[in-house]
Scaffold this active site. Structure first.
Site, PDB file in Angstrom:
ATOM      1  N   ASP A  22       0.875  -1.161   0.000  1.00 29.84           N
ATOM      2  CA  ASP A  22       0.000   0.000   0.000  1.00 29.84           C
ATOM      3  C   ASP A  22       0.919   1.219   0.000  1.00 29.84           C
ATOM      4  O   ASP A  22       2.125   1.104   0.271  1.00 29.84           O
ATOM      5  CB  ASP A  22      -0.890  -0.044   1.247  1.00 29.84           C
ATOM      6  CG  ASP A  22      -1.774   1.169   1.381  1.00 29.84           C
ATOM      7  OD1 ASP A  22      -2.376   1.579   0.381  1.00 29.84           O
ATOM      8  OD2 ASP A  22      -1.846   1.716   2.501  1.00 29.84           O
ATOM      9  N   ASP A  24      -0.011   5.154   1.058  1.00 31.94           N
ATOM     10  CA  ASP A  24      -0.192   6.047   2.205  1.00 31.94           C
ATOM     11  C   ASP A  24      -0.332   5.248   3.494  1.00 31.94           C
ATOM     12  O   ASP A  24      -1.179   4.361   3.606  1.00 31.94           O
ATOM     13  CB  ASP A  24      -1.439   6.912   2.004  1.00 31.94           C
ATOM     14  CG  ASP A  24      -1.329   7.791   0.772  1.00 31.94           C
ATOM     15  OD1 ASP A  24      -0.404   8.616   0.728  1.00 31.94           O
ATOM     16  OD2 ASP A  24      -2.156   7.634  -0.146  1.00 31.94           O
ATOM     17  N   ASP A 180      -1.589  -1.065   5.796  1.00 34.93           N
ATOM     18  CA  ASP A 180      -1.886  -0.630   7.167  1.00 34.93           C
ATOM     19  C   ASP A 180      -3.368  -0.582   7.487  1.00 34.93           C
ATOM     20  O   ASP A 180      -3.739  -0.280   8.623  1.00 34.93           O
ATOM     21  CB  ASP A 180      -1.278   0.750   7.418  1.00 34.93           C
ATOM     22  CG  ASP A 180      -1.961   1.848   6.606  1.00 34.93           C
ATOM     23  OD1 ASP A 180      -2.042   1.704   5.366  1.00 34.93           O
ATOM     24  OD2 ASP A 180      -2.423   2.838   7.193  1.00 34.93           O
TER      25      ASP A 180
END
Length: 239
Positions: A22, A24, A180
């Site tokens: 991922d 960000d 995240d």
């Protein structure tokens, strides 16, 4: 965007043939750019600035979630016009305040030195993600980039992960996804792809990453230099 120097890669752990990340909250600490964006929008309406701590937990949830935090009177019903404004302002603030998380450059260098490849699967619009890669000097290093508007579906749908693997001719069993947010884990599980949660990223106070169903949790970026965290994925076993 400030680009930290990568540490010299030394022989270390083996990595899966393809590591997908991922963006960000996983590779990039973009919360400061996002904060500058919403505070410009608030200032244009005579509102006081938000603090970083107010916005940071919502960054991985996307522009709509951040806009909802910036304008709570909307009750979560954020109009598309406000999202377009967010993206336009963010494009001007992108790279001015954020930077890769500490240890990311060393990790990417280690993956490359091992002979493995890495790529990015994000829900950020592809044109903005490409601007990030250009600013960081990652464009030629990143083997594949899939944005939130690159395909008909985005995470938590598994299609972006499956597409990333297929575009490089890598079997799903030979890939790992690191993210995240719970949507990252949902997408990886639906794709039958080994998944690691980046605990250094953005989470709401009541999020419980241990209950998301990922194969491993990593508290710090440098934990990914530990062979053990990659588990069976390094040997190509499907879990």
């Amino acid at each position: 965007m400030k680009r930290p120097a990568a540490d010299a890669a030394t022989p270390g752990p083996s990595f899966p043939p393809l590591v997908l990340f991922d963006l960000d909250g996983t590779l990039l600490d973009s919360a400061p750019d996002m904060l500058a964006t919403v505070n410009r929008m608030r200032a244009a309406r005579g509102r006081p600035a938000l603090a970083l701590a107010e916005l940071r937990p919502h960054v991985s949830k996307g522009s709509r979630a951040m806009s909802a935090v910036a304008f709570p009177e909307l009750g979560g019903q954020v109009p598309d016009a406000l999202i377009r404004e967010f993206l336009d302002v963010y494009a001007q603030e992108l790279g001015r305040h954020g930077a890769p998380f500490a240890g990311v450059e060393s990790l990417l260098a280690a993956i490359e030195a091992s002979g493995s490849r890495w790529g990015i699967v994000t829900n950020k619009p592809e044109y903005l993600a490409r601007q990030v890669l250009d600013a960081l000097g990652w464009t030629r290093r990143c083997a594949v980039l899939v944005g939130g508007d690159s395909l008909p579906q985005r995470k938590p749908d598994p299609l972006p992960l499956l597409h990333a693997a297929a575009s490089l001719g890598v079997a799903v069993a030979q890939c790992v996804y690191v993210g995240d947010d719970e949507r990252d884990v949902q997408a990886a599980r639906a794709a039958h792809m080994y998944c690691i949660v980046a605990l250094w990223g953005y989470r709401l106070a009541d999020d419980d990453p241990a209950g998301w169903g990922a194969e491993a949790l990593a508290a710090r970026v440098d934990a990914l230099l530990n062979q053990a965290v990659w588990g069976m994925a390094v040997r190509g076993a499907r879990v």
